[in-house]
Design an enzyme around this catalytic site. Structure first.
Site, PDB file in Angstrom:
ATOM      1  N   GLY A 215       0.844  -1.191   0.000  1.00  0.00           N
ATOM      2  CA  GLY A 215       0.000   0.000   0.000  1.00  0.00           C
ATOM      3  C   GLY A 215       0.875   1.234   0.000  1.00  0.00           C
ATOM      4  O   GLY A 215       0.769   2.082   0.886  1.00  0.00           O
TER       5      GLY A 215
ATOM      6  N   ILE B 297      -2.916  -0.907  -4.804  1.00  0.00           N
ATOM      7  CA  ILE B 297      -4.107  -1.432  -5.470  1.00  0.00           C
ATOM      8  C   ILE B 297      -4.802  -0.391  -6.346  1.00  0.00           C
ATOM      9  O   ILE B 297      -5.446  -0.732  -7.337  1.00  0.00           O
ATOM     10  CB  ILE B 297      -5.097  -2.001  -4.424  1.00  0.00           C
TER      11      ILE B 297
ATOM     12  N   ASP C  85      -5.504   1.580   5.395  1.00  0.00           N
ATOM     13  CA  ASP C  85      -6.922   1.911   5.548  1.00  0.00           C
ATOM     14  C   ASP C  85      -7.429   1.320   6.863  1.00  0.00           C
ATOM     15  O   ASP C  85      -7.332   0.111   7.086  1.00  0.00           O
ATOM     16  CB  ASP C  85      -7.698   1.322   4.369  1.00  0.00           C
TER      17      ASP C  85
ATOM     18  N   SER D 173       6.531   9.300   3.844  1.00  0.00           N
ATOM     19  CA  SER D 173       5.349   9.078   3.012  1.00  0.00           C
ATOM     20  C   SER D 173       4.483  10.326   3.010  1.00  0.00           C
ATOM     21  O   SER D 173       4.529  11.145   3.935  1.00  0.00           O
ATOM     22  CB  SER D 173       4.532   7.891   3.536  1.00  0.00           C
ATOM     23  N   GLU D 174       3.688  10.475   1.953  1.00  0.00           N
ATOM     24  CA  GLU D 174       2.808  11.633   1.865  1.00  0.00           C
ATOM     25  C   GLU D 174       1.792  11.642   2.995  1.00  0.00           C
ATOM     26  O   GLU D 174       1.470  12.703   3.557  1.00  0.00           O
ATOM     27  CB  GLU D 174       2.105  11.639   0.502  1.00  0.00           C
ATOM     28  N   GLU D 175       1.275  10.477   3.354  1.00  0.00           N
ATOM     29  CA  GLU D 175       0.297  10.399   4.439  1.00  0.00           C
ATOM     30  C   GLU D 175       0.941  10.768   5.768  1.00  0.00           C
ATOM     31  O   GLU D 175       0.353  11.490   6.585  1.00  0.00           O
ATOM     32  CB  GLU D 175      -0.301   8.993   4.507  1.00  0.00           C
TER      33      GLU D 175
END
Length: 256
Positions: free
Chosen positions: A79, A103, A160, A235-237
């Site tokens: 992910g 995904i 998620d 990471s961007e998140e």
């Protein structure tokens, strides 16, 4: 089902053939606004994926043009989102091959195009030949890509949370999947997890501590790992959580 290595790393996915993807005049990298997609995707849905029958059928050279004979992927970012942490891995470990698995089609397209742009920029030095992105469903097809005991490190960063109880079965960490992860991880290999959702963190810790093939690293061991500081905002998140002054919940586990 076909024997494939997935999308070729230098392929343009978002434009007509022969038309370059929109890139920034400043960085030369693809612009994320052309690759927007929903934040999450249903991993149980019947997505259409090409996937190999077995790891021996994967065409890794299509993704890693400079791969050496007998060389294998060592790190998997499951992910991987827009690829920020994947790129960091490539920079930190130039001798290791890292794969991002994502995904969502537009998001994986962005990462593929981002890596292709970075390779063009670093053509003189051969930079970023050790990173690649593959669009697939890791919850279904991971053993189709990796042999037993192949991976040294796996990363599950800001997955998620699937808040609704009925959707907890969709979470990327569960008992059945943990056995698959243990299969592709070598003994002593590490699983890195990071989330900004405390409930999900507790879920991850509980499930991994219940599994007989994992043990959690001590806080001292985790802090001594050079990767740990990069988990928070590479990471961007993760960077978004830092900007919003949110919480980070880290847990690292060793494969027994």
């Amino acid at each position: 089902m076909v024997a494939t290595g997935g999308q070729a790393q230098d392929q343009s996915h978002n434009q007509e053939p022969g038309v370059l993807c929109p890139t920034s005049a400043v960085t030369g990298l693809p612009q994320k606004r052309y690759y927007r997609q929903r934040a999450h995707s249903n991993p149980i849905a019947d997505h259409s994926f090409d996937y190999p029958a077995r790891p021996e059928d994967v065409d890794w050279r299509s993704m890693y043009p400079s791969i050496q004979q007998g060389q294998q992927v060592s790190f998997a970012d499951i992910g991987c989102g827009y690829g920020g942490f994947l790129i960091t891995l490539g920079e930190m470990f130039p001798e290791k091959l890292s794969i991002g698995m994502e995904i969502r089609v537009k998001v994986s397209d962005y990462v593929v195009d981002r890596i292709a742009a970075l390779r063009r920029k670093g053509a003189d030095t051969g930079a970023y030949q050790n990173v690649a992105c593959l669009r697939t469903n890791a919850m279904k097809y991971l053993p189709n890509y990796f042999a037993k005991g192949q991976l040294e490190k796996m990363f599950f960063l800001y997955p998620d949370p699937h808040f609704k109880r009925a959707k907890h079965k969709w979470r990327i960490i569960n008992q059945a999947l943990l056995s698959e992860y243990a299969y592709v991880l070598r003994k002593g290999g590490l699983v890195y997890t990071m989330t900004d959702v405390e409930d999900l963190h507790k879920w991850i810790v509980a499930h991994m501590e219940e599994h007989p093939l994992y043990e959690r690293l001590t806080e001292e061991e985790a802090n001594a790992d050079p990767i740990t500081p990069k988990l928070y905002q590479s990471s961007e998140e993760g960077a978004k959580v830092v900007r919003n002054k949110g919480d980070h919940f880290l847990a690292i586990f060793r494969r027994l």
